[in-house]
Write a protein that holds these residues in place. Structure first.
Motif, PDB file in Angstrom:
ATOM      1  N   LEU A  46      -8.705  -9.096  -1.376  1.00 40.25           N
ATOM      2  CA  LEU A  46      -7.660  -9.986  -1.845  1.00 40.25           C
ATOM      3  C   LEU A  46      -7.194  -9.382  -3.312  1.00 40.25           C
ATOM      4  O   LEU A  46      -6.105  -9.502  -3.639  1.00 40.25           O
ATOM      5  N   HIS A  47      -8.122  -9.050  -3.992  1.00 44.66           N
ATOM      6  CA  HIS A  47      -7.622  -8.239  -5.319  1.00 44.66           C
ATOM      7  C   HIS A  47      -6.771  -7.099  -5.201  1.00 44.66           C
ATOM      8  O   HIS A  47      -5.585  -7.036  -5.687  1.00 44.66           O
ATOM      9  N   LEU A  48      -6.867  -6.173  -4.110  1.00 43.70           N
ATOM     10  CA  LEU A  48      -6.204  -5.166  -3.764  1.00 43.70           C
ATOM     11  C   LEU A  48      -4.846  -5.824  -3.093  1.00 43.70           C
ATOM     12  O   LEU A  48      -3.859  -4.986  -3.577  1.00 43.70           O
ATOM     13  N   PHE A  49      -4.874  -6.515  -2.417  1.00 46.41           N
ATOM     14  CA  PHE A  49      -3.526  -7.358  -1.857  1.00 46.41           C
ATOM     15  C   PHE A  49      -2.814  -7.685  -2.869  1.00 46.41           C
ATOM     16  O   PHE A  49      -1.524  -7.554  -2.760  1.00 46.41           O
ATOM     17  N   ALA A  50      -3.440  -8.374  -3.762  1.00 50.91           N
ATOM     18  CA  ALA A  50      -2.499  -8.876  -5.009  1.00 50.91           C
ATOM     19  C   ALA A  50      -1.774  -7.965  -5.839  1.00 50.91           C
ATOM     20  O   ALA A  50      -0.723  -8.039  -5.942  1.00 50.91           O
ATOM     21  N   VAL A  51      -2.740  -6.873  -6.068  1.00 48.19           N
ATOM     22  CA  VAL A  51      -2.135  -5.817  -6.979  1.00 48.19           C
ATOM     23  C   VAL A  51      -1.029  -5.162  -6.091  1.00 48.19           C
ATOM     24  O   VAL A  51       0.044  -4.740  -6.754  1.00 48.19           O
ATOM     25  N   HIS A  52      -0.953  -4.655  -4.853  1.00 45.71           N
ATOM     26  CA  HIS A  52      -0.124  -3.966  -4.130  1.00 45.71           C
ATOM     27  C   HIS A  52       0.981  -4.652  -3.794  1.00 45.71           C
ATOM     28  O   HIS A  52       2.183  -4.159  -3.425  1.00 45.71           O
ATOM     29  N   GLY A  53       0.735  -5.909  -3.652  1.00 45.46           N
ATOM     30  CA  GLY A  53       2.065  -6.981  -3.478  1.00 45.46           C
ATOM     31  C   GLY A  53       2.578  -7.483  -4.653  1.00 45.46           C
ATOM     32  O   GLY A  53       3.745  -8.123  -4.456  1.00 45.46           O
ATOM     33  N   ARG A  54       1.996  -7.425  -5.836  1.00 37.24           N
ATOM     34  CA  ARG A  54       2.410  -7.857  -7.350  1.00 37.24           C
ATOM     35  C   ARG A  54       2.601  -9.292  -7.235  1.00 37.24           C
ATOM     36  O   ARG A  54       3.279  -9.962  -7.451  1.00 37.24           O
TER      37      ARG A  54
END
Length: 199
Positions: A46-54
């Motif tokens: 979810l950290h990666l999801f948030a970063v790549h989705g801004r």
């Protein structure tokens, strides 16, 4: 706790006999994630999801992980999907569709989304390992299905090829975040539907 909604944001509090999930989402953020729950691999994803989705994403959750991770993973997915649905409101001006191919070393993952108001979920590709660390990889499918159902979006995921299970799941989360970011981008001045409404 009531659900609070201002344009582009949502706060969800989901309580059941199995889990307690508090989640806040900002669609047009900077990729900040503040995650506190006891499924380490999903926290990483979810950290990666948030970063790549801004997206700016906060999750505080607990549940019956002494049984297994299923209920907590599923309910975080349900809360996240509901947050997307609420944060988008009437979907005025959004692009609606998004897609992304994401390479992760030897793996290539694809995500395609449509905020149509009609939930649908398809995931193609097998993850070879049954667990990544302590995380059952079958929960990848359950998580994204929960998100799609509550967001009322069509979400099509595919692992096109790869070898490493961690890379496969990571590719899916990165691709999904980027595809959703594309779909929620404000690009017009109307609801993007010939019917004039997206539920």
């Amino acid at each position: 706790m009531p659900n609070v909604n201002v344009p582009g944001t949502a706060t969800i509090h989901r309580v059941t006999g199995e889990t307690n999930v508090e989640l806040s989402l900002s669609l047009y953020g900077t990729g900040q994630a503040d995650l506190d729950f006891s499924v380490p691999f999903l926290r990483h994803m979810l950290h990666l999801f948030a970063v790549h989705g801004r997206f700016d994403l906060t999750v505080r959750a607990n549940g019956d992980v002494d049984v297994d991770d299923h209920h907590l993973v599923e309910d975080i997915g349900l809360a996240l999907g509901r947050a997307f649905h609420q944060a988008l409101g009437d979907k005025h001006g959004i692009r609606r569709y998004g897609e992304r191919h994401t390479p992760m070393d030897e793996t290539l993952a694809r995500a395609v989304v449509d905020f149509s108001g009609r939930p649908a979920f398809v995931m193609l590709g097998d993850i070879p390992d049954k667990r990544i660390g302590t995380f059952p990889t079958e929960l990848t499918r359950e998580f994204f299905k929960s998100v799609a159902n509550e967001a009322r979006m069509a979400l099509h995921l595919a692992i096109l090829y790869g070898e490493n299970s961690h890379h496969m799941v990571e590719g899916l989360f990165k691709a999904a975040g980027a595809a959703i970011a594309m779909a929620v981008e404000i690009v017009g001045d109307r609801v993007p539907s010939s019917k004039g409404v997206l539920e």
